[in-house]
Design a protein around this motif. Structure first.
Motif, PDB file in Angstrom:
ATOM      1  N   SER A   1      19.528 -13.380 -15.639  1.00 49.36           N
ATOM      2  CA  SER A   1      20.935 -13.048 -15.891  1.00 49.36           C
ATOM      3  C   SER A   1      21.490 -12.100 -14.833  1.00 49.36           C
TER       4      SER A   1
ATOM      5  N   VAL B   1      22.056 -14.197 -11.693  1.00 44.79           N
ATOM      6  CA  VAL B   1      23.257 -15.033 -11.844  1.00 44.79           C
ATOM      7  C   VAL B   1      24.509 -14.186 -11.656  1.00 44.79           C
ATOM      8  N   LEU B   2      24.524 -13.002 -12.244  1.00 39.60           N
ATOM      9  CA  LEU B   2      25.658 -12.087 -12.047  1.00 39.60           C
ATOM     10  C   LEU B   2      25.814 -11.737 -10.575  1.00 39.60           C
TER      11      LEU B   2
ATOM     12  N   ILE C   1      24.920 -13.519  -7.967  1.00 36.86           N
ATOM     13  CA  ILE C   1      25.429 -14.694  -7.243  1.00 36.86           C
ATOM     14  C   ILE C   1      26.917 -14.889  -7.503  1.00 36.86           C
ATOM     15  N   ILE C   2      27.339 -14.708  -8.750  1.00 38.50           N
ATOM     16  CA  ILE C   2      28.767 -14.829  -9.076  1.00 38.50           C
ATOM     17  C   ILE C   2      29.586 -13.792  -8.319  1.00 38.50           C
ATOM     18  N   LEU C   3      29.096 -12.555  -8.277  1.00 39.86           N
ATOM     19  CA  LEU C   3      29.812 -11.503  -7.546  1.00 39.86           C
ATOM     20  C   LEU C   3      29.846 -11.784  -6.051  1.00 39.86           C
TER      21      LEU C   3
ATOM     22  N   VAL D   1      29.814 -14.776  -4.645  1.00 36.94           N
ATOM     23  CA  VAL D   1      30.782 -15.865  -4.441  1.00 36.94           C
ATOM     24  C   VAL D   1      32.200 -15.306  -4.495  1.00 36.94           C
ATOM     25  N   LEU D   2      32.464 -14.432  -5.464  1.00 29.96           N
ATOM     26  CA  LEU D   2      33.798 -13.798  -5.541  1.00 29.96           C
ATOM     27  C   LEU D   2      34.108 -12.992  -4.289  1.00 29.96           C
ATOM     28  N   TYR D   3      33.137 -12.270  -3.802  1.00 31.03           N
ATOM     29  CA  TYR D   3      33.357 -11.418  -2.633  1.00 31.03           C
ATOM     30  C   TYR D   3      33.664 -12.249  -1.389  1.00 31.03           C
TER      31      TYR D   3
ATOM     32  N   THR E   1      34.784 -15.371  -1.262  1.00 29.92           N
ATOM     33  CA  THR E   1      35.950 -16.250  -1.359  1.00 29.92           C
ATOM     34  C   THR E   1      37.245 -15.476  -1.396  1.00 29.92           C
TER      35      THR E   1
END
Length: 121
Positions: A106, A109-110, A112-114, A116-118, A120
């Motif tokens: 978890s 995953v968090l 990786i999500i952060l 991707v946000l950074y 993009t």
């Protein structure tokens, strides 16, 4: 049990925020990503160590050191039979392993999500 996992994940987020607010000079997304990385890296190292111990990697080394210790120092302690002591893979705590596996995945995953946000934004 699932609720405990998510509660512990929320606790990890609070620990991450604490690390972020204490050690960051600037409060931006990059420093928060770094704080998430520090905690997830700690979980990853502990999880990989437990995975290695579960597989029996340390059993031979442990058995060899016990035998060497008994032969070299020739203790006549009959209460302590080194052959019958449990090996590290036999003393493995499966529930702790499952909890660490969930927390590690978890947190990654968090992370990786952060990331991707950074990248993009």
């Amino acid at each position: 049990m699932l609720k405990k996992k998510w509660n512990f994940f929320i606790l990890n987020l609070f620990i991450t925020l604490l690390i972020f607010f204490i050690f960051s000079k600037d409060y931006n997304l990059l420093n928060f990503i770094n704080a998430v990385f520090y905690l997830s890296f700690f979980y990853l190292i502990v999880f990989l160590f437990m995975y290695t111990a579960k597989g029996g990697f340390f059993d031979g080394v442990t058995f060899g050191f016990r035998r060497f210790n008994t032969l070299m120092f020739k203790r006549n302690d009959y209460l302590e039979d080194w052959r019958n002591k449990p090996l590290p893979s036999e003393k493995f705590n499966a529930s702790l392993y499952q909890r660490l596996k969930f927390q590690t995945s978890s947190m990654l995953v968090l992370l990786i999500i952060l990331l991707v946000l950074y990248y993009t934004m």
